[in-house]
Scaffold this motif. Structure first.
Motif, mmCIF file in Angstrom:
data_model
loop_
_atom_site.group_PDB
_atom_site.id
_atom_site.type_symbol
_atom_site.label_atom_id
_atom_site.label_comp_id
_atom_site.label_asym_id
_atom_site.label_seq_id
_atom_site.Cartn_x
_atom_site.Cartn_y
_atom_site.Cartn_z
ATOM 1 N N PRO A 238 0.833 -1.209 0.000
ATOM 2 C CA PRO A 238 0.000 0.000 0.000
ATOM 3 C C PRO A 238 0.869 1.262 0.000
ATOM 4 O O PRO A 238 1.846 1.352 0.731
ATOM 5 N N VAL A 239 0.488 2.215 -0.846
ATOM 6 C CA VAL A 239 1.182 3.497 -0.928
ATOM 7 C C VAL A 239 0.130 4.590 -0.753
ATOM 8 O O VAL A 239 -0.909 4.567 -1.412
ATOM 9 N N GLU A 240 0.394 5.518 0.145
ATOM 10 C CA GLU A 240 -0.501 6.657 0.337
ATOM 11 C C GLU A 240 -0.576 7.399 -0.992
ATOM 12 O O GLU A 240 0.426 7.887 -1.499
ATOM 13 N N THR A 241 -1.770 7.461 -1.567
ATOM 14 C CA THR A 241 -1.926 7.948 -2.938
ATOM 15 C C THR A 241 -2.908 9.102 -3.005
ATOM 16 O O THR A 241 -3.982 9.044 -2.409
ATOM 17 N N LEU B 1 -3.363 2.860 -1.551
ATOM 18 C CA LEU B 1 -3.735 1.868 -2.564
ATOM 19 C C LEU B 1 -2.547 0.959 -2.805
ATOM 20 O O LEU B 1 -1.400 1.408 -2.718
ATOM 21 N N PRO B 2 -2.799 -0.305 -3.129
ATOM 22 C CA PRO B 2 -1.676 -1.143 -3.546
ATOM 23 C C PRO B 2 -0.988 -0.481 -4.746
ATOM 24 O O PRO B 2 -1.670 0.029 -5.640
ATOM 25 N N TRP B 3 0.329 -0.472 -4.749
ATOM 26 C CA TRP B 3 1.052 0.229 -5.806
ATOM 27 C C TRP B 3 0.678 -0.311 -7.186
ATOM 28 O O TRP B 3 0.594 0.439 -8.157
ATOM 29 N N ALA B 4 0.397 -1.600 -7.284
ATOM 30 C CA ALA B 4 -0.027 -2.173 -8.567
ATOM 31 C C ALA B 4 -1.312 -1.509 -9.057
ATOM 32 O O ALA B 4 -1.490 -1.307 -10.264
ATOM 33 N N ASP C 138 -1.869 0.516 -12.469
ATOM 34 C CA ASP C 138 -2.962 0.148 -13.361
ATOM 35 C C ASP C 138 -3.779 1.387 -13.747
ATOM 36 O O ASP C 138 -4.143 1.567 -14.916
ATOM 37 N N LEU C 139 -4.062 2.251 -12.792
ATOM 38 C CA LEU C 139 -4.787 3.493 -13.083
ATOM 39 C C LEU C 139 -3.981 4.374 -14.044
ATOM 40 O O LEU C 139 -4.545 5.007 -14.939
ATOM 41 N N HIS C 140 -2.682 4.373 -13.867
ATOM 42 C CA HIS C 140 -1.816 5.150 -14.753
ATOM 43 C C HIS C 140 -1.928 4.634 -16.198
ATOM 44 O O HIS C 140 -2.057 5.413 -17.131
ATOM 45 N N SER C 141 -1.924 3.306 -16.353
ATOM 46 C CA SER C 141 -1.970 2.741 -17.705
ATOM 47 C C SER C 141 -3.366 2.774 -18.319
ATOM 48 O O SER C 141 -3.510 2.928 -19.521
ATOM 49 N N ARG C 142 -4.414 2.679 -17.495
ATOM 50 C CA ARG C 142 -5.773 2.597 -18.040
ATOM 51 C C ARG C 142 -6.534 3.925 -18.037
ATOM 52 O O ARG C 142 -7.508 4.070 -18.761
ATOM 53 N N VAL C 143 -6.098 4.898 -17.222
ATOM 54 C CA VAL C 143 -6.814 6.172 -17.125
ATOM 55 C C VAL C 143 -5.919 7.358 -17.516
ATOM 56 O O VAL C 143 -6.255 8.124 -18.412
#
Length: 155
Positions: A110-113, A127-130, A134-139
């Motif tokens: 988990p990373v404070e995001t 959120l889990p860093w993965a 994923d949000l970076h790649s999909r959004v």
């Protein structure tokens, strides 16, 4: 963590940048140079977070929605314009992808995001860093890809 989706998203953005031919940004929108500068600067922050996850060090990730246009313009000038920014983005994205490929089980850390993508996505929690990747790649990357494509249609 499989970096395939992230790799494809960067490939699409870089291919669009290499096509060039961007028009002037509408009032209040980012220019092509500013978009690429934003993505490269954001890659640096994501790489720092990924390095912290790999090292087992606490880290908070803040997106770059608050970066001001003068800072993006300064990075564009430092790089000599769009071609130099594309070279920078290739380097920063490759660094991030190389780090992501090393994550393995640490991707669940988990990373404070703190993210904001317009009104569509607001995150202010660990959120889990993965999931962030994923949000970076999909959004995030597709949003800026669409902006670049729109700029090509602008006279």
């Amino acid at each position: 963590m499989d970096s395939g989706g992230l790799r494809r998203a960067y490939g699409e953005v870089l291919a669009e940048v290499e096509k060039g031919g961007f028009g002037r940004a509408p009032e209040g929108q980012l220019s092509a140079e500013q978009i690429v500068a934003h993505l490269a600067a954001n890659d640096e922050l994501m790489s720092e977070a990924t390095e912290a996850v790999l090292a087992g060090t606490p880290y908070a990730y803040y997106d770059l929605a608050g970066v001001h246009r003068p800072e993006l313009d300064a990075l564009a000038a430092e790089c000599g314009g769009l071609d130099g920014l594309a070279t920078l983005l290739r380097a920063t994205s490759q660094k991030l992808l190389t780090l992501v490929d090393r994550l393995g089980p640490a991707a669940a850390t988990p990373v404070e995001t703190h993210l904001r993508e317009g009104f569509d996505l607001i995150v202010d929690e660990p959120l889990p860093w993965a999931r962030v990747l994923d949000l970076h790649s999909r959004v995030h990357l597709p949003k800026h890809l669409a902006q670049l494509r729109m700029l090509r249609a602008v006279p």
